[in-house]
Design an enzyme around this catalytic site. Structure first.
Site, PDB file in Angstrom:
ATOM      1  N   LYS A 116       0.819  -1.216   0.000  1.00  0.00           N
ATOM      2  CA  LYS A 116       0.000   0.000   0.000  1.00  0.00           C
ATOM      3  C   LYS A 116       0.850   1.262   0.000  1.00  0.00           C
ATOM      4  O   LYS A 116       0.509   2.257  -0.634  1.00  0.00           O
ATOM      5  CB  LYS A 116      -0.945  -0.016   1.209  1.00  0.00           C
ATOM      6  CG  LYS A 116      -2.033  -1.079   1.141  1.00  0.00           C
ATOM      7  CD  LYS A 116      -2.962  -0.964   2.338  1.00  0.00           C
ATOM      8  CE  LYS A 116      -4.108  -1.956   2.247  1.00  0.00           C
ATOM      9  NZ  LYS A 116      -3.672  -3.346   2.354  1.00  0.00           N
ATOM     10  N   ARG A 292      -6.927  -8.180  -8.427  1.00  0.00           N
ATOM     11  CA  ARG A 292      -7.616  -9.462  -8.588  1.00  0.00           C
ATOM     12  C   ARG A 292      -9.105  -9.192  -8.736  1.00  0.00           C
ATOM     13  O   ARG A 292      -9.552  -8.054  -8.634  1.00  0.00           O
ATOM     14  CB  ARG A 292      -7.391 -10.346  -7.347  1.00  0.00           C
ATOM     15  CG  ARG A 292      -7.763  -9.642  -6.045  1.00  0.00           C
ATOM     16  CD  ARG A 292      -7.644 -10.544  -4.849  1.00  0.00           C
ATOM     17  NE  ARG A 292      -7.701  -9.826  -3.592  1.00  0.00           N
ATOM     18  CZ  ARG A 292      -8.804  -9.400  -2.994  1.00  0.00           C
ATOM     19  NH1 ARG A 292      -9.978  -9.596  -3.569  1.00  0.00           N
ATOM     20  NH2 ARG A 292      -8.752  -8.771  -1.837  1.00  0.00           N
TER      21      ARG A 292
END
Length: 666
Positions: A116, A292
């Site tokens: 992140k 994803r």
């Protein structure tokens, strides 16, 4: 297009991929752990390969075994699903080296967005708006505490490599920062093998809005609109919907462009999700990108009429995106509720056991159930306890909400605790019904969502009793049919007596409430009495436990499912797990454990919060248990002294095991 693919996952996503692949004429290979030897995805696939023991670290997370299974079966590509290795750059690279297509983004995109902190730096360069915070490399506790002071409380600590709410804590005051940081790092290390964290300003009353993006190898990239995922518990999504309520066309276009820019910045290919924190006023900040397919992708499919798994397979095989941005539009409104094996009244603790009875609502054009389990399957402590995803569609939000309420009222789960009743309360609270959404909705509506136990309705006692009497009669008929003298009057259970009517009693209990039901046998019926209420009851009980009852002049539809000494009554959109009391021996599986100092489920002790001999107050943390990839704190049930612990950090404990030697005070 591929001829054969391997699905490197389990549960409902594996089943979903198999279903879509089959529709395209693609053969499928399932991999499974020892615990999943008879799982639904294994039963559905054309081939199945055992890859290791139950623990995910020894099976679903071992990329070498998955690649070996693909080679052995002749699979050309691997679909990673979500979770496990779906965002593992090393696995994506290993697939490429093995000559296998990884049905997902290139490893470089996973690497860019996998951490992140690095992703935020990249997005800052691309001009995507960011939440104020710290996402640097310095992980010193004192330094991070200082950064939190600069950012200003409340702050959010987040695992840099995390997802799914793991390794995430909101901190409201400096005094709580270090304990929260330690817990986040420990949880992140156990879940992701990386304990780096980042800090963000916690936006008050934030909405969680994400954009579905899709890219191909020909340079095309589109966004398939947004999903609102604001309704969460413990930073994990509970209900998602699309489109986001109150979204203007201008804001949608702005967020869509930002999401596409984020995807283009990393050369993204395949399905991905760019997640934003949005303010009530209309501002939005980049939070993270999930490289994803998302659990909540079905709501996007319902409003676009597209199969995103099919898009994944086509893009991975080298085809261009099937549609351009201007060809995409929104039709209606969709909602998804995650059906979990968990107990909301015990802090959403996961539940394990066999699905004794599982009856989802009937599927149709506007009701869909994605699941990886069937009746008789086990919910084990090894994996996420999701039972299914319930998805509904309507022409607008009002109709979708009505259909969600109806579908939840029809959902029946016995054998494990479930969140179905909680979800039914959640979609009924005014703030959700009126789309006043933010990530604190569940906490804010706590009193409505967790009401104190009320009196069990008289109808429930009556329905449970009638169901039991009909079950006894059916069992007697079956036994009589198998006997040498099936017409013997001694096998009858109609209560006949020579000199008058006979009677009996049933005793039922729910928690502290107990009820004696008086039963008088009459021709073709039973006269039931609960206190002053007396009705003539008759009905039929189907093999699926469906009960069509007539109580006096009223006709009712319910279900009464027997499981051990439990009699689960499903009626009027709610459920009651009653206990049928054996008046000769009260006790057994239906009794509630004194769970305050026991393990609420199988797990591992990872920390002791106090030393033996310590005096504690009610609610003080005593130890931390890790189960199903989440941390659960065992707290003191009252003021007292901790005499000692039965387990040390690292020890595995079974469900119900005594954890603490505790002596309560006066």
């Amino acid at each position: 297009m591929f001829k054969k693919i391997l699905i490197a996952n389990r549960g409902e996503i594996a089943c979903r991929v198999i279903k879509t692949a089959r529709s395209l004429g693609i053969a499928t290979v399932a991999v499974h752990s020892e615990a999943d030897a008879n799982a639904r995805h294994v039963r559905m696939a054309d081939e199945a390969v055992l890859i290791g023991p139950a623990a995910a670290r020894q099976s679903y997370l071992v990329g070498e075994r998955i690649i070996e299974a693909a080679r052995a079966t002749g699979a050309q590509a691997i679909h990673p699903g979500y979770g496990f290795l779906s965002e593992n750059e090393a696995f994506a690279e290993a697939c490429a080296r093995a000559g296998l297509v990884f049905i997902g983004p290139p490893a470089s995109a996973i690497r860019a967005m996998g951490l992140k902190s690095a992703a935020k730096a990249l997005m800052e360069e691309a001009g995507v708006p960011l939440t104020p915070g710290y996402h640097g490399a310095n992980q010193d506790a004192d330094f991070l505490a200082g950064q939190a002071d600069v950012i200003g409380y409340p702050v959010l600590i987040k695992a840099s490599a995390g997802g799914g709410g793991k390794g995430m804590r909101r901190v409201d005051a400096p005094a709580d920062f270090r304990a929260a940081l330690e817990s986040c790092k420990r949880e992140a290390r156990n879940a992701f093998g990386d304990d780096d964290v980042l800090l963000e300003k916690y936006i008050l009353e934030p909405r969680h809005i994400e954009i579905q993006v899709f890219g191909d190898t020909h340079g095309n990239c589109v966004y398939l609109f947004e999903r609102d995922c604001s309704v969460q518990r413990r930073h994990q999504k509970v209900i998602e919907e699309a489109p986001a309520p109150g979204m203007t066309p201008e804001r949608r276009a702005s967020m869509g462009r930002a999401a596409v820019e984020a995807a283009r910045a990393v050369g993204y290919v395949g399905a991905g999700t760019v997640e934003f924190i949005a303010t009530q006023e209309g501002g939005f900040y980049f939070m993270e990108m999930n490289t994803r397919l998302q659990v909540e992708h079905p709501v996007t499919e319902m409003i676009t009429g597209l199969d995103l798994v099919e898009w994944q397979l086509r893009v991975a095989s080298g085809e261009p995106l099937p549609l351009r941005q201007e060809q995409l539009d929104i039709n209606g409104h969709a909602m998804e509720a995650r059906i979990y094996a968990e107990d909301p009244d015990r802090g959403f603790l996961p539940s394990t056991g066999r699905l004794v009875h599982l009856s989802p609502p009937t599927e149709s054009d506007h009701v869909r159930v994605d699941t990886g389990v069937e009746q008789g399957d086990e919910i084990t402590p090894y994996y996420d306890p999701m039972i299914a995803k319930l998805i509904v569609w309507g022409t607008d939000r009002h109709q979708a909400l009505a259909r969600m309420r109806q579908a939840l009222a029809q959902y029946r789960v016995v054998g494990v605790s479930s969140n179905v009743d909680f979800l039914a309360r959640l979609v009924a609270v005014p703030s959700f019904a009126n789309a006043r959404l933010d990530t604190g909705l569940i906490e804010r509506e706590h009193d409505r969502l967790f009401p104190p136990p009320g009196e069990v309705p008289t109808d429930v006692w009556l329905l449970a009793t009638l169901g039991e009497l009909l079950r006894e009669a059916r069992r007697a008929e079956q036994q009589a049919a198998q006997s040498p003298d099936p017409d013997s009057p001694w096998r009858a259970v109609d209560g006949w007596r020579l000199n008058g009517r006979s009677g009996r009693q049933l005793v039922l209990r729910l928690g502290e409430q107990a009820q004696t039901v008086d039963i008088q046998f009459e021709a073709g019926a039973h006269r039931l009495s609960v206190g002053p209420v007396q009705v003539l009851a008759r009905g039929t009980l189907g093999l699926d436990s469906e009960l069509l009852a007539q109580l006096g002049e009223r006709r009712l539809r319910a279900a009464v499912v027997a499981s051990g000494e439990r009699r689960h009554v499903f009626f009027a959109g709610r459920s009651w797990p009653l206990v049928l009391v054996d008046t000769l021996h009260v006790g057994g599986a239906g009794d509630d454990h004194d769970g305050g100092m026991r393990a609420p489920m199988p797990g591992k002790v990872i920390a002791l919060s106090v030393a033996p001999g310590a005096t504690v107050e009610k609610g003080d943390p005593l130890l931390v248990l890790e189960a199903m990839k989440m941390e659960h704190t065992i707290s003191a049930p009252r003021k007292g002294v901790v005499k000692g612990f039965h387990f040390a950090p690292g020890d595995q404990v079974s469900d119900g095991a005594e954890l603490v030697d505790f002596e309560g005070g006066a």
